[in-house]
Scaffold this motif. Sequence first.
Motif, PDB file in Angstrom:
ATOM      1  N   GLY A 208       0.810  -1.197   0.000  1.00  0.00           N
ATOM      2  CA  GLY A 208       0.000   0.000   0.000  1.00  0.00           C
ATOM      3  C   GLY A 208       0.844   1.248   0.000  1.00  0.00           C
ATOM      4  O   GLY A 208       2.067   1.205   0.151  1.00  0.00           O
ATOM      5  N   PRO A 209       0.158   2.383  -0.165  1.00  0.00           N
ATOM      6  CA  PRO A 209       0.865   3.654  -0.223  1.00  0.00           C
ATOM      7  C   PRO A 209       1.385   4.077   1.146  1.00  0.00           C
ATOM      8  O   PRO A 209       0.791   3.771   2.178  1.00  0.00           O
ATOM      9  CB  PRO A 209      -0.207   4.630  -0.718  1.00  0.00           C
ATOM     10  CG  PRO A 209      -1.498   4.017  -0.277  1.00  0.00           C
ATOM     11  CD  PRO A 209      -1.292   2.526  -0.321  1.00  0.00           C
ATOM     12  N   VAL A 210       2.525   4.746   1.112  1.00  0.00           N
ATOM     13  CA  VAL A 210       3.098   5.398   2.291  1.00  0.00           C
ATOM     14  C   VAL A 210       3.544   6.784   1.837  1.00  0.00           C
ATOM     15  O   VAL A 210       3.605   7.059   0.641  1.00  0.00           O
ATOM     16  CB  VAL A 210       4.291   4.607   2.888  1.00  0.00           C
ATOM     17  CG1 VAL A 210       3.832   3.281   3.470  1.00  0.00           C
ATOM     18  CG2 VAL A 210       5.378   4.378   1.858  1.00  0.00           C
ATOM     19  N   ALA A 211       3.847   7.639   2.779  1.00  0.00           N
ATOM     20  CA  ALA A 211       4.279   8.991   2.439  1.00  0.00           C
ATOM     21  C   ALA A 211       5.438   8.933   1.449  1.00  0.00           C
ATOM     22  O   ALA A 211       6.481   8.350   1.738  1.00  0.00           O
ATOM     23  CB  ALA A 211       4.688   9.746   3.694  1.00  0.00           C
ATOM     24  N   GLY A 212       5.231   9.457   0.272  1.00  0.00           N
ATOM     25  CA  GLY A 212       6.296   9.546  -0.719  1.00  0.00           C
ATOM     26  C   GLY A 212       6.572   8.300  -1.513  1.00  0.00           C
ATOM     27  O   GLY A 212       7.573   8.228  -2.220  1.00  0.00           O
ATOM     28  N   GLY A 213       5.736   7.274  -1.430  1.00  0.00           N
ATOM     29  CA  GLY A 213       6.010   6.068  -2.203  1.00  0.00           C
ATOM     30  C   GLY A 213       5.079   4.912  -1.926  1.00  0.00           C
ATOM     31  O   GLY A 213       3.901   5.091  -1.629  1.00  0.00           O
ATOM     32  N   TRP A 214       5.646   3.721  -1.989  1.00  0.00           N
ATOM     33  CA  TRP A 214       4.883   2.479  -1.882  1.00  0.00           C
ATOM     34  C   TRP A 214       5.635   1.516  -0.972  1.00  0.00           C
ATOM     35  O   TRP A 214       6.865   1.520  -0.944  1.00  0.00           O
ATOM     36  CB  TRP A 214       4.731   1.851  -3.271  1.00  0.00           C
ATOM     37  CG  TRP A 214       3.664   0.822  -3.355  1.00  0.00           C
ATOM     38  CD1 TRP A 214       3.831  -0.528  -3.340  1.00  0.00           C
ATOM     39  CD2 TRP A 214       2.262   1.047  -3.478  1.00  0.00           C
ATOM     40  NE1 TRP A 214       2.615  -1.155  -3.447  1.00  0.00           N
ATOM     41  CE2 TRP A 214       1.631  -0.198  -3.529  1.00  0.00           C
ATOM     42  CE3 TRP A 214       1.472   2.195  -3.527  1.00  0.00           C
ATOM     43  CZ2 TRP A 214       0.263  -0.355  -3.641  1.00  0.00           C
ATOM     44  CZ3 TRP A 214       0.105   2.051  -3.650  1.00  0.00           C
ATOM     45  CH2 TRP A 214      -0.485   0.798  -3.702  1.00  0.00           C
ATOM     46  N   ARG A 215       4.900   0.684  -0.230  1.00  0.00           N
ATOM     47  CA  ARG A 215       5.523  -0.302   0.655  1.00  0.00           C
ATOM     48  C   ARG A 215       4.897  -1.669   0.391  1.00  0.00           C
ATOM     49  O   ARG A 215       3.698  -1.790   0.210  1.00  0.00           O
ATOM     50  CB  ARG A 215       5.331   0.075   2.115  1.00  0.00           C
ATOM     51  CG  ARG A 215       5.857  -0.991   3.075  1.00  0.00           C
ATOM     52  CD  ARG A 215       5.746  -0.607   4.526  1.00  0.00           C
ATOM     53  NE  ARG A 215       4.418  -0.136   4.845  1.00  0.00           N
ATOM     54  CZ  ARG A 215       4.155   0.769   5.793  1.00  0.00           C
ATOM     55  NH1 ARG A 215       5.116   1.288   6.516  1.00  0.00           N
ATOM     56  NH2 ARG A 215       2.921   1.142   6.029  1.00  0.00           N
ATOM     57  N   VAL A 216       5.749  -2.690   0.396  1.00  0.00           N
ATOM     58  CA  VAL A 216       5.312  -4.083   0.306  1.00  0.00           C
ATOM     59  C   VAL A 216       5.943  -4.824   1.475  1.00  0.00           C
ATOM     60  O   VAL A 216       7.155  -4.743   1.683  1.00  0.00           O
ATOM     61  CB  VAL A 216       5.752  -4.745  -1.021  1.00  0.00           C
ATOM     62  CG1 VAL A 216       5.344  -6.206  -1.057  1.00  0.00           C
ATOM     63  CG2 VAL A 216       5.184  -3.985  -2.215  1.00  0.00           C
ATOM     64  N   THR A 217       5.117  -5.532   2.236  1.00  0.00           N
ATOM     65  CA  THR A 217       5.620  -6.314   3.361  1.00  0.00           C
ATOM     66  C   THR A 217       5.129  -7.746   3.235  1.00  0.00           C
ATOM     67  O   THR A 217       3.932  -7.989   3.097  1.00  0.00           O
ATOM     68  CB  THR A 217       5.159  -5.721   4.709  1.00  0.00           C
ATOM     69  OG1 THR A 217       5.642  -4.384   4.806  1.00  0.00           O
ATOM     70  CG2 THR A 217       5.693  -6.542   5.869  1.00  0.00           C
ATOM     71  N   ASP A 218       6.074  -8.681   3.252  1.00  0.00           N
ATOM     72  CA  ASP A 218       5.776 -10.112   3.171  1.00  0.00           C
ATOM     73  C   ASP A 218       6.317 -10.819   4.396  1.00  0.00           C
ATOM     74  O   ASP A 218       7.293 -10.386   4.998  1.00  0.00           O
ATOM     75  CB  ASP A 218       6.447 -10.750   1.948  1.00  0.00           C
ATOM     76  CG  ASP A 218       5.870 -10.299   0.629  1.00  0.00           C
ATOM     77  OD1 ASP A 218       4.739  -9.779   0.611  1.00  0.00           O
ATOM     78  OD2 ASP A 218       6.559 -10.483  -0.390  1.00  0.00           O
ATOM     79  N   VAL A 219       5.717 -11.948   4.700  1.00  0.00           N
ATOM     80  CA  VAL A 219       6.283 -12.884   5.665  1.00  0.00           C
ATOM     81  C   VAL A 219       6.508 -14.180   4.896  1.00  0.00           C
ATOM     82  O   VAL A 219       5.580 -14.723   4.283  1.00  0.00           O
ATOM     83  CB  VAL A 219       5.358 -13.116   6.875  1.00  0.00           C
ATOM     84  CG1 VAL A 219       5.983 -14.132   7.827  1.00  0.00           C
ATOM     85  CG2 VAL A 219       5.061 -11.807   7.600  1.00  0.00           C
ATOM     86  N   TRP A 220       7.749 -14.649   4.925  1.00  0.00           N
ATOM     87  CA  TRP A 220       8.149 -15.876   4.227  1.00  0.00           C
ATOM     88  C   TRP A 220       8.484 -16.952   5.252  1.00  0.00           C
ATOM     89  O   TRP A 220       8.973 -16.638   6.340  1.00  0.00           O
ATOM     90  CB  TRP A 220       9.355 -15.605   3.322  1.00  0.00           C
ATOM     91  CG  TRP A 220       8.977 -14.807   2.122  1.00  0.00           C
ATOM     92  CD1 TRP A 220       8.932 -13.451   2.023  1.00  0.00           C
ATOM     93  CD2 TRP A 220       8.552 -15.318   0.865  1.00  0.00           C
ATOM     94  NE1 TRP A 220       8.505 -13.087   0.772  1.00  0.00           N
ATOM     95  CE2 TRP A 220       8.265 -14.216   0.040  1.00  0.00           C
ATOM     96  CE3 TRP A 220       8.378 -16.599   0.353  1.00  0.00           C
ATOM     97  CZ2 TRP A 220       7.815 -14.358  -1.274  1.00  0.00           C
ATOM     98  CZ3 TRP A 220       7.946 -16.730  -0.962  1.00  0.00           C
ATOM     99  CH2 TRP A 220       7.675 -15.633  -1.754  1.00  0.00           C
ATOM    100  N   GLU A 221       8.261 -18.200   4.901  1.00  0.00           N
ATOM    101  CA  GLU A 221       8.564 -19.326   5.791  1.00  0.00           C
ATOM    102  C   GLU A 221      10.019 -19.353   6.208  1.00  0.00           C
ATOM    103  O   GLU A 221      10.348 -19.778   7.314  1.00  0.00           O
ATOM    104  CB  GLU A 221       8.226 -20.652   5.103  1.00  0.00           C
ATOM    105  CG  GLU A 221       6.761 -20.895   4.926  1.00  0.00           C
ATOM    106  CD  GLU A 221       6.474 -22.188   4.175  1.00  0.00           C
ATOM    107  OE1 GLU A 221       7.424 -22.825   3.649  1.00  0.00           O
ATOM    108  OE2 GLU A 221       5.295 -22.566   4.123  1.00  0.00           O
ATOM    109  N   SER A 222      10.902 -18.923   5.307  1.00  0.00           N
ATOM    110  CA  SER A 222      12.343 -18.971   5.573  1.00  0.00           C
ATOM    111  C   SER A 222      13.064 -18.008   4.642  1.00  0.00           C
ATOM    112  O   SER A 222      12.508 -17.577   3.625  1.00  0.00           O
ATOM    113  CB  SER A 222      12.875 -20.393   5.337  1.00  0.00           C
ATOM    114  OG  SER A 222      12.768 -20.722   3.952  1.00  0.00           O
TER     115      SER A 222
END
Length: 97
Positions: free
Chosen positions: A47-61
Amino acid sequence: MAVIVTFHVPGVGPELYDSCIERLTAGQGFTSVADLPVPGLLSHASGPVAGGWRVTDVWESIEAFEAFGKVLGPIIADLGYGDLQPEVGPAHNVVIR
């Protein structure tokens, strides 16, 4: 051990994200972790954040994320963001519905 991976992409909006998803899923869209071409994703948010874009994932490893990086890296480079580096750290607790 699960890892949290966060990409902060300054100066962009959803267009870059949507282009990545289009290429990652061969145009099929992304509504389930099973839609990605590699296993191991536990959760995903963007989603959007101030001044750009953020992607957050959780991976098994870290290994699962690195396998994904081999697919994602060339796509990001082709879109002009080859130097983009995520923040990666261990997850202390992961809760999935």
